[in-house]
Scaffold this active site. Structure first.
Site, PDB file in Angstrom:
ATOM      1  CE1 TYR A 109      -0.483  -0.051   5.251  1.00 54.86           C
ATOM      2  CE2 TYR A 109      -0.853   2.318   5.259  1.00 54.86           C
ATOM      3  CZ  TYR A 109      -0.489   1.163   4.598  1.00 54.86           C
ATOM      4  OH  TYR A 109      -0.129   1.227   3.280  1.00 54.86           O
ATOM      5  CD  GLU A 197       1.537  -1.637   2.657  1.00 55.63           C
ATOM      6  OE1 GLU A 197       0.545  -1.026   2.232  1.00 55.63           O
ATOM      7  OE2 GLU A 197       1.781  -2.812   2.341  1.00 55.63           O
TER       8      GLU A 197
END
Lengths: 386, 298
Positions: A109, A197
């Site tokens: 991530y 993101e």
């Protein structure tokens, strides 16, 4: 402002963030052709809606042949895709993105956003790729690496190395990750993003670091200098009433209740919704008409509120400061007449020339219920629909 | 006494010839504020309303008119630059009313402010007012205020007016009312203002008004628990706000389950702040907490 994954990846590519090869399609035949052209053993067919959680919601399919890509496209195009972020009715899928399949070794991530506590743009990286970052932050906060960027010097390579080694990367992948982060920081700064993101970022078997997903949100305040970003706006993804509100420079957010609210000031608008709930009602919307509360704005606001068929009563709560209450009252009366208001209207005015304002409301010939304070106004609005 | 602004405050209005700037500059002057200069690049040498000299730069306004405080009505694309100009000119307090400044611009401004002598209020705020000194710097309606002992600090403009008006109607008044604004990157925060109120001998009680988003209220609550000597009433807007939606103010958003009203109310209550259930009860809540603490407000 939000954009689609494929648009985010176009921006990524421009700034040197590696992304898989992909083709935007809007029909099953195009999907089949795209899969053929990509030529990989498998391709990924991804529904393009603004909401997250598409994978779990069934909006991402792995196709083992061009024919399968076509079949999946048939299934996805036009469907109402429901994810944890769309709400119960889901979001209509109009566009698909077909991507090459990759040999993935591990998922990570990576996110960039403002840390309000430090006023610094901050990277967050985690080995828990593909998992919702909020869940990781809650259950295992130690698994999130953070790097705050000093705006005076920008993102530095050592910060990328710290994260890369922290994630357990080795060899060439470290350098590739550092470059990846630098490019992502450039995207964030140059496009005035508010969130960049990527979940997941993947390490391929050959050591390459690639953005498998992209989620870019932008700072609405900076759109005046981001013409390319504004050009990517997809009105179909936005709530039609919220889009209309933007045209009139009103801050409006639709909610599920039946008491429409019109208020001046964001804080007071929120507090009005809260008070309606406190006395047992349900607000239909958040609406800030701004400090001025002119007749034109009030009229536009009434139209917006009444376009919602759920609305059974309207509560107007205005604190007249610089703008005097009599002027506001005249605006409310004129607007109510223009839109031929049929639902009960409760008005609470306070501030300068409040008595004059109340007099105008009384003499208007409209069925306006006056209220002296916010709690009373909320109670009267709740009573009006019972 | 009061905080931030008072008798010695000499104000330069940046953007004095714009529509908002000129309108509010006049209102402030009518209230009694010492507006000593205006700045609009290219209009240096002109006079505003026949009595306030306009300069091309803030530095000139400081040097020639003795300005020590600035108030900014400069449009968003140019606002960050104008704040930095105030910092460079040695202005002690820069009050930024402008709404809609890009966040990335403010991140840079905030970095420059580290170690600088300038204190920033805002942006996107109503300003600061000290009624006893007849000093109003901002867009708040002056006449609802009254000199007194209640300090008010808030992220929201209209909710500040609610609090002010109720305090005035109860027969009390304000020492100073400060709007810190609801933007995610801003200058002075709750703790800075609460610390000033705590030390101000004229302030006997404080109202603090927050809203969803960020964690400034929780941090302030922790500070209050440790340091605050004066009774406090509070309110948090946004109990009913849905997550993920920006509620008007750029900073008013619940993201990733953080910044909810519930958490803030809990933290403030635990810090000994008496919370009003609705803004209609801000004044009475304050009166109650003052009564419990045996503090006279009038």
């Amino acid at each position: 402002m939000k954009i689609h994954e494929y648009q985010g990846k176009q921006i990524f590519q421009k700034y040197g963030v590696p992304v898989p090869r992909g083709i935007v399609v809007r029909s099953p035949d195009e999907a089949e052709r795209a899969a053929k052209e990509l030529g990989t053993r498998v391709t990924v067919v991804k529904a393009q809606i603004h909401a997250g959680g598409r994978g779990k919601g069934g909006g991402v399919k792995i196709a083992k042949s061009p024919q399968e890509a076509k079949d999946y496209a048939k299934q996805l195009l036009g469907m109402m895709l429901k994810t944890i972020q769309t709400g119960p009715e889901g979001q209509r899928v109009n566009t698909l993105y077909v991507e090459e399949g990759l040999d993935i070794e591990k998922e990570y991530y990576l996110g960039v956003t403002l840390d309000r506590a430090t006023s610094r743009i901050t990277f967050m990286a985690s080995t828990e790729g593909g998992v919702e970052i909020e869940v990781v932050a809650h259950n295992t906060p130690e698994k999130i690496l953070r790097e705050a960027v000093d705006p005076a010097v920008g993102f530095q390579p050592y910060q990328g190395r710290k994260m890369a080694y922290g994630l357990g990367l080795t060899g060439d992948s470290v350098t590739k990750f550092v470059k990846f982060c630098k490019a992502l920081y450039d995207v964030y700064i140059e496009t005035d993003a508010s969130l960049a993101e990527i979940n997941p970022v993947v390490k391929l078997k050959n050591g390459d670091i690639v953005a498998l997903d992209s989620k870019l949100n932008f700072d609405d305040n900076a759109l005046f200098r981001q013409k390319d970003v504004v050009g990517m706006r997809d009105i179909a993804e936005e709530d039609p009433q919220e889009a209309q509100a933007k045209e009139h420079d009103l801050a409006y957010i639709a909610l599920d209740g039946n008491i429409g609210c019109m208020v001046n000031g964001a804080g007071l608008a929120m507090a009005t919704m809260d008070t309606i709930k406190l006395v047992g009602g349900q607000p239909a919307n958040f609406l800030d008409v701004g400090g001025g509360a002119s007749k034109e704005k009030v009229t536009a606001a009434f139209k917006l509120i009444l376009a919602d068929p759920q609305v059974k009563a309207v509560l107007v709560n205005i604190f007249g400061g610089i703008m005097k209450c009599d002027v506001i009252a005249e605006g409310v009366v004129a607007a109510a007449k223009e839109v031929k208001l049929t639902v009960p209207l409760v008005v609470r005015l306070e501030g300068t020339n409040v008595e004059l304002g109340k007099e105008i409301l009384k003499k208007s010939g409209l069925a306006i219920t006056p209220a002296d304070n916010l709690r009373q106004a909320a109670e009267k609005a709740v009573a009006a629909i019972k | 006494m009061s905080i931030l602004v008072g008798k010695d405050t000499r104000v330069v209005v940046q953007g004095i010839t714009g529509s908002a700037g000129s309108f509010h500059a006049k209102q402030c002057m009518e209230y009694g504020t010492q507006i000593v200069a205006g700045v609009t690049p290219g209009k240096g040498g002109q006079m505003f309303e026949g009595k306030v000299p306009i300069f091309n730069t803030v530095a000139e306004a400081v040097k020639q008119a003795g300005a020590n405080t600035s108030v900014l009505f400069v449009p968003p694309p140019f606002a960050a630059d104008s704040i930095l100009e105030s910092v460079d000119a040695g202005i002690g307090l820069a009050i930024t009313i402008t709404e809609g400044i890009p966040v990335n611009d403010m991140i840079k401004v905030k970095r420059v402010l580290e170690g600088a002598k300038t204190r920033l209020i805002g942006p996107n705020c109503p300003g600061v007012i000290t009624p006893a000194a007849k000093c109003k710097i901002g867009i708040m309606p002056g006449h609802i205020h009254r000199p007194g002992k209640v300090g008010i600090v808030s992220k929201s403009g209209t909710l500040t007016y609610e609090a002010v008006f109720q305090v005035t109607n109860l027969g009390f008044g304000q020492s100073t009312a400060v709007g810190i604004g609801g933007d995610p990157v801003h200058g002075t925060n709750f703790i800075d203002v609460l610390d000033l109120f705590n030390k101000d001998p004229e302030t006997e009680a404080v109202i603090m008004i927050g809203e969803i988003g960020g964690s400034a209220e929780e941090e302030a609550a922790a500070w209050v628990k440790k340091n605050m000597k004066k009774p406090m009433a509070g309110f948090i807007a946004g109990v009913s706000a849905p997550p993920g939606k920006r509620m008007g103010h750029a900073g008013a958003i619940i993201s990733g389950g953080k910044g909810t009203a519930g958490e803030k109310i809990k933290a403030m209550t635990e810090a000994g702040i008496l919370m009003a259930a609705s803004p209609a009860e801000l004044g009475t809540t304050l009166a109650e907490v003052a009564r419990r603490a045996n503090v006279k407000l009038a």
